[in-house]
Design a protein around this motif. Structure first.
Motif, short mmCIF file in Angstrom:
data_model
loop_
_atom_site.label_atom_id
_atom_site.label_comp_id
_atom_site.label_asym_id
_atom_site.label_seq_id
_atom_site.Cartn_x
_atom_site.Cartn_y
_atom_site.Cartn_z
N ASP A 76 1.03 -1.08 0.05
CA ASP A 76 -0.04 0.00 -0.09
C ASP A 76 0.89 1.23 0.16
O ASP A 76 1.64 1.45 1.13
CB ASP A 76 -0.98 -0.05 1.30
N ARG A 78 0.30 4.31 0.09
CA ARG A 78 0.15 5.42 1.15
C ARG A 78 0.91 4.94 2.35
O ARG A 78 1.18 6.14 3.16
CB ARG A 78 -1.44 5.25 1.59
N GLN A 100 -0.72 1.77 -7.80
CA GLN A 100 -0.08 2.60 -6.73
C GLN A 100 -0.04 3.95 -7.54
O GLN A 100 0.42 5.02 -6.71
CB GLN A 100 1.43 2.03 -6.44
N GLU A 103 -2.77 6.99 -5.95
CA GLU A 103 -2.55 7.58 -4.63
C GLU A 103 -1.07 8.62 -4.58
O GLU A 103 -0.82 9.29 -4.16
CB GLU A 103 -2.31 6.62 -3.73
N PHE A 107 -0.67 12.40 -3.96
CA PHE A 107 0.47 13.08 -3.22
C PHE A 107 1.07 14.02 -3.69
O PHE A 107 1.67 15.11 -3.18
CB PHE A 107 0.98 11.76 -2.89
#
Length: 372
Positions: A76, A78, A100, A103, A107
């Protein structure tokens, strides 16, 4: 290797210089950096190339803070993004896996980082996220550019399509697209077959203008058969002027076919070229062996370590000079293997690599690259 990764992955490497620079470039690497499978081993090589580039840039006066995280397929991301230093990055290389991307894209927007997605993903993030640089170019894009250049550069040639009877071939879209272009431009062409008898095969060629041969297969066995057929043809018809237009896969067959690539004035469309005799390439390979006590894996083309080196040299130096304004639109003329040149992917999106080269095997036994 595990000891090496424990030292660097998830850690921090400060590469600094007292020389004046535009800014300190804070670099993050978020890729599968492990030796558990092929993905990890290839990305370790890519990362090592980044390290070599950062060392070179340090010596040129660039200040760099480098963080690296192991982000395997089932991770993950994150969790990685919460790690110390992630929110300070100006530049992030990664990820490798499509799930991936979203996310990391969010960011990057929130913290103003530029994200370099170096390899193939199934995501349109570059079309909607201005922070994203997509390096990978699909085979369809490469075909499109190759067809356009073939129609422009070889408009005075007679094109000969050779059917190689390869039931596994995926070159149909390329040959159909090329034939459509040639018909639209009224450029002369003929179609023949590898199994066509010699007396009929020769009739597909012309003596009054140069001939450009295009196969409908990218495989090595079919290429070998075609080269053998052309050898017989040109030996008995020495006034024929024959050139070849190939495929990116043919670069993998260079060693066994080099002399005949020269003989037939071969052009190969690609987005990279690994020049084994380049003194700069050899120097980098020596540095790699010195640093990591092993050679680059020679089973892969392009070389992953050299790709990482080229990417880091291009992006880190660009951001050091231009900061957040860096767009990568100026072509990279100093790349050892993988040139980069970016264009906007959309009005509200990021930047897509549009580099394209023709690798030319000249009859004088030299190799040149023509960049577009």
């Amino acid at each position: 290797m595990r000891h090496f990764l424990r030292f660097l992955v998830g850690g921090f490497v400060a590469l600094t210089s007292l020389a004046a620079v535009a800014q300190t470039v804070r670099v993050g690497v978020m890729l599968p950096l492990h030796d558990d499978n092929g993905d990890g081993k290839r990305m370790v090589e890519y990362y090592r190339g980044i390290l070599l580039a950062c060392d070179q840039l340090k010596r040129e006066g660039v200040s760099i803070d480098l963080h690296a995280w192991n982000v395997p397929e089932n991770a993950d991301i994150r969790t990685t993004l919460l790690q110390d230093g992630a929110d300070k990055c100006n530049l992030i290389f990664g990820p490798l896996y499509t799930p991936q991307v979203e996310e990391l894209g969010k960011f990057a927007k929130a913290y103003g980082a530029k994200v370099v997605i170096p390899f193939s993903i199934n995501s349109d993030e570059v079309k909607t996220n201005p922070q994203v640089f997509q390096v990978y170019q699909s085979p369809e894009e490469l075909d499109k550019m190759a067809i356009a250049q073939l129609g422009y550069r070889f408009k005075d040639y007679h094109v000969v399509f050779i059917d190689c009877n390869d039931s596994t071939s995926r070159k149909g879209p390329f040959t159909v697209g090329l034939r459509t272009l040639l018909e639209g431009k009224k450029i002369d062409f003929n179609i023949t077959n590898l199994n066509t008898p010699e007396q009929s095969f020769v009739k597909a060629f012309r003596l009054d203008k140069p001939n450009l041969v295009v196969l409908n297969s990218g495989r090595s066995p079919e290429l070998t058969k075609a080269l053998d057929k052309l050898d017989e043809l040109t030996q008995k018809n020495q006034n024929l002027d024959v050139s070849l237009f190939g495929y990116n896969e043919w670069l993998m067959y260079e060693k066994q076919n080099l002399e005949r690539y020269y003989k037939y004035n071969t052009f190969i469309p690609s987005y990279y070229y690994y020049n084994v005799v380049s003194s700069k390439t050899q120097q980098l390979e020596q540095e790699y062996r010195k640093w990591f006590h092993t050679s680059m894996n020679n089973n892969y083309l392009p070389r992953f370590a050299i790709t990482g080196y080229d990417h880091a040299m291009f992006f880190v130096k660009g951001i050091a000079r231009q900061g957040a304004d860096f767009k990568g639109t100026e072509p990279d003329k100093n790349a050892l293997q993988t040139r980069l040149r970016f264009e906007p992917a959309s009005k509200r999106g990021g930047m897509q690599n549009k580099n394209f080269i023709l690798v030319h095997y000249n009859k004088n036994r030299s190799i040149s690259t023509i960049a577009f």
